[in-house]
Design a protein around this motif. Structure first.
Motif, PDB file in Angstrom:
ATOM      1  N   PHE A   1       0.792  -1.225   0.000  1.00 15.77           N
ATOM      2  CA  PHE A   1       0.000   0.000   0.000  1.00 15.77           C
ATOM      3  C   PHE A   1       0.829   1.284   0.000  1.00 15.77           C
ATOM      4  O   PHE A   1       0.271   2.371   0.077  1.00 15.77           O
TER       5      PHE A   1
ATOM      6  N   ARG B   1       0.640  -1.053  -9.696  1.00 11.29           N
ATOM      7  CA  ARG B   1      -0.150  -1.531  -8.567  1.00 11.29           C
ATOM      8  C   ARG B   1      -0.911  -2.790  -8.942  1.00 11.29           C
ATOM      9  O   ARG B   1      -1.518  -2.859 -10.008  1.00 11.29           O
TER      10      ARG B   1
ATOM     11  N   HIS C   1      -0.647   6.077 -13.061  1.00  7.73           N
ATOM     12  CA  HIS C   1      -0.864   4.826 -12.325  1.00  7.73           C
ATOM     13  C   HIS C   1      -1.177   3.683 -13.283  1.00  7.73           C
ATOM     14  O   HIS C   1      -2.134   3.766 -14.068  1.00  7.73           O
TER      15      HIS C   1
ATOM     16  N   ILE D   1      -6.530  -1.821  -7.566  1.00  5.71           N
ATOM     17  CA  ILE D   1      -6.963  -0.497  -8.000  1.00  5.71           C
ATOM     18  C   ILE D   1      -7.138   0.366  -6.753  1.00  5.71           C
ATOM     19  O   ILE D   1      -7.996   0.094  -5.916  1.00  5.71           O
ATOM     20  N   TYR D   2      -6.303   1.397  -6.639  1.00  2.00           N
ATOM     21  CA  TYR D   2      -6.236   2.176  -5.405  1.00  2.00           C
ATOM     22  C   TYR D   2      -6.403   3.673  -5.597  1.00  2.00           C
ATOM     23  O   TYR D   2      -6.633   4.394  -4.626  1.00  2.00           O
TER      24      TYR D   2
ATOM     25  N   GLY E   1      -7.283   7.292  -5.621  1.00  2.00           N
ATOM     26  CA  GLY E   1      -8.386   8.030  -5.030  1.00  2.00           C
ATOM     27  C   GLY E   1      -9.034   7.360  -3.845  1.00  2.00           C
ATOM     28  O   GLY E   1      -9.954   7.915  -3.246  1.00  2.00           O
ATOM     29  N   GLY E   2      -8.562   6.168  -3.469  1.00  2.00           N
ATOM     30  CA  GLY E   2      -9.148   5.437  -2.354  1.00  2.00           C
ATOM     31  C   GLY E   2      -8.367   5.585  -1.068  1.00  2.00           C
ATOM     32  O   GLY E   2      -7.252   6.109  -1.049  1.00  2.00           O
ATOM     33  N   SER E   3      -8.933   5.085   0.013  1.00  3.42           N
ATOM     34  CA  SER E   3      -8.316   5.249   1.330  1.00  3.42           C
ATOM     35  C   SER E   3      -7.062   4.398   1.513  1.00  3.42           C
ATOM     36  O   SER E   3      -6.277   4.644   2.430  1.00  3.42           O
ATOM     37  N   LEU E   4      -6.872   3.394   0.660  1.00  2.00           N
ATOM     38  CA  LEU E   4      -5.694   2.532   0.784  1.00  2.00           C
ATOM     39  C   LEU E   4      -4.521   3.001  -0.062  1.00  2.00           C
ATOM     40  O   LEU E   4      -3.472   2.359  -0.081  1.00  2.00           O
ATOM     41  N   ASP E   5      -4.696   4.112  -0.757  1.00  2.00           N
ATOM     42  CA  ASP E   5      -3.605   4.660  -1.555  1.00  2.00           C
ATOM     43  C   ASP E   5      -2.759   5.574  -0.673  1.00  2.00           C
ATOM     44  O   ASP E   5      -3.117   6.728  -0.437  1.00  2.00           O
ATOM     45  N   HIS E   6      -1.656   5.039  -0.168  1.00  2.00           N
ATOM     46  CA  HIS E   6      -0.756   5.837   0.663  1.00  2.00           C
ATOM     47  C   HIS E   6       0.461   6.312  -0.130  1.00  2.00           C
ATOM     48  O   HIS E   6       1.367   6.912   0.451  1.00  2.00           O
TER      49      HIS E   6
ATOM     50  N   GLU F   1      -2.666   0.304 -12.885  1.00  2.00           N
ATOM     51  CA  GLU F   1      -3.384  -0.382 -11.801  1.00  2.00           C
ATOM     52  C   GLU F   1      -4.053  -1.661 -12.284  1.00  2.00           C
ATOM     53  O   GLU F   1      -4.229  -1.884 -13.484  1.00  2.00           O
TER      54      GLU F   1
END
Length: 199
Positions: free
Chosen positions: A99, A141, A173, A144-145, A147-152, A175
């Motif tokens: 992540f 990746r 990206h 698929i991350y 714009g999401g909360s798991l994209d650090h 993904e």
């Protein structure tokens, strides 16, 4: 003539999607800007040590009080920082590991985010010193991350680069690379199309 600094961070030399994207970026950039100089630093083949007491000592102690190990750590940090300072365009190739970015890329950032060199403290807070530079971040990746909360990755890199004054940052990206052949083809194709536009 501009200078392009490319930072590779994939642990893989073969089969790395982020390295494929880097190759495409460099080829396109050289075609469009044949006079530009491109430097590649590969953090897999030439690892940068993680932040340790020797580097902190090199930064904080007067030269006369530094140990040989601290002097060596400072020289390494100075070299990496000078490469960044000399670059007009920064390209970070960053596969997603658990992540986030690879620890090797974090180690490189720890060497070049330096008070008095790439940022300074002022009465109004930290101020980036690398204004006028542009950056591209090429990620790979499995899922698929974006714009999401798991994209650090993207939030952290935007903050780190912005902290030193680099605010013009384009992310590409690739993904869904581990979600089946169709997803991989779609994700890689989309990234290549975007890369063709920005590079």
């Amino acid at each position: 003539m501009s200078r392009i600094l490319v930072i590779e961070s994939s642990a893989r030399q073969q089969g790395s999607v982020s390295r494929q994207l880097t190759e495409q970026f460099i080829a396109q950039w050289r075609h469009a800007h044949p006079a530009d100089e491109v430097q590649v630093r590969d953090l897999a083949s030439e690892p940068v040590p993680h932040l340790d007491a020797d580097l902190l000592g090199g930064w904080m102690k007067p030269a006369a009080e530094q140990t040989p190990a601290e002097q060596q750590a400072l020289q390494r940090s100075d070299l990496l920082t000078e490469e960044l300072l000399a670059a007009d365009v920064l390209v970070l190739a960053a596969p997603m590991y658990n992540f986030a970015i690879p620890s090797t890329l974090k180690a490189w950032l720890d060497h070049v985010l330096r008070a008095g060199k790439t940022f300074k403290y002022s009465e109004t807070g930290p101020q980036g010193l690398l204004t006028g530079k542009r950056a591209f971040v090429l990620t790979a990746r499995g899922g698929i991350y974006a714009g999401g909360s798991l994209d650090h990755q993207e939030p952290y890199l935007r903050q780190a680069l912005g902290f030193i004054g680099i605010h013009q940052v384009d992310f590409v990206h690739a993904e869904g690379l581990n979600l089946g052949a169709d997803s991989m083809e779609k994700g890689l194709g989309k990234a290549r199309e975007q890369l063709a536009r920005v590079a």
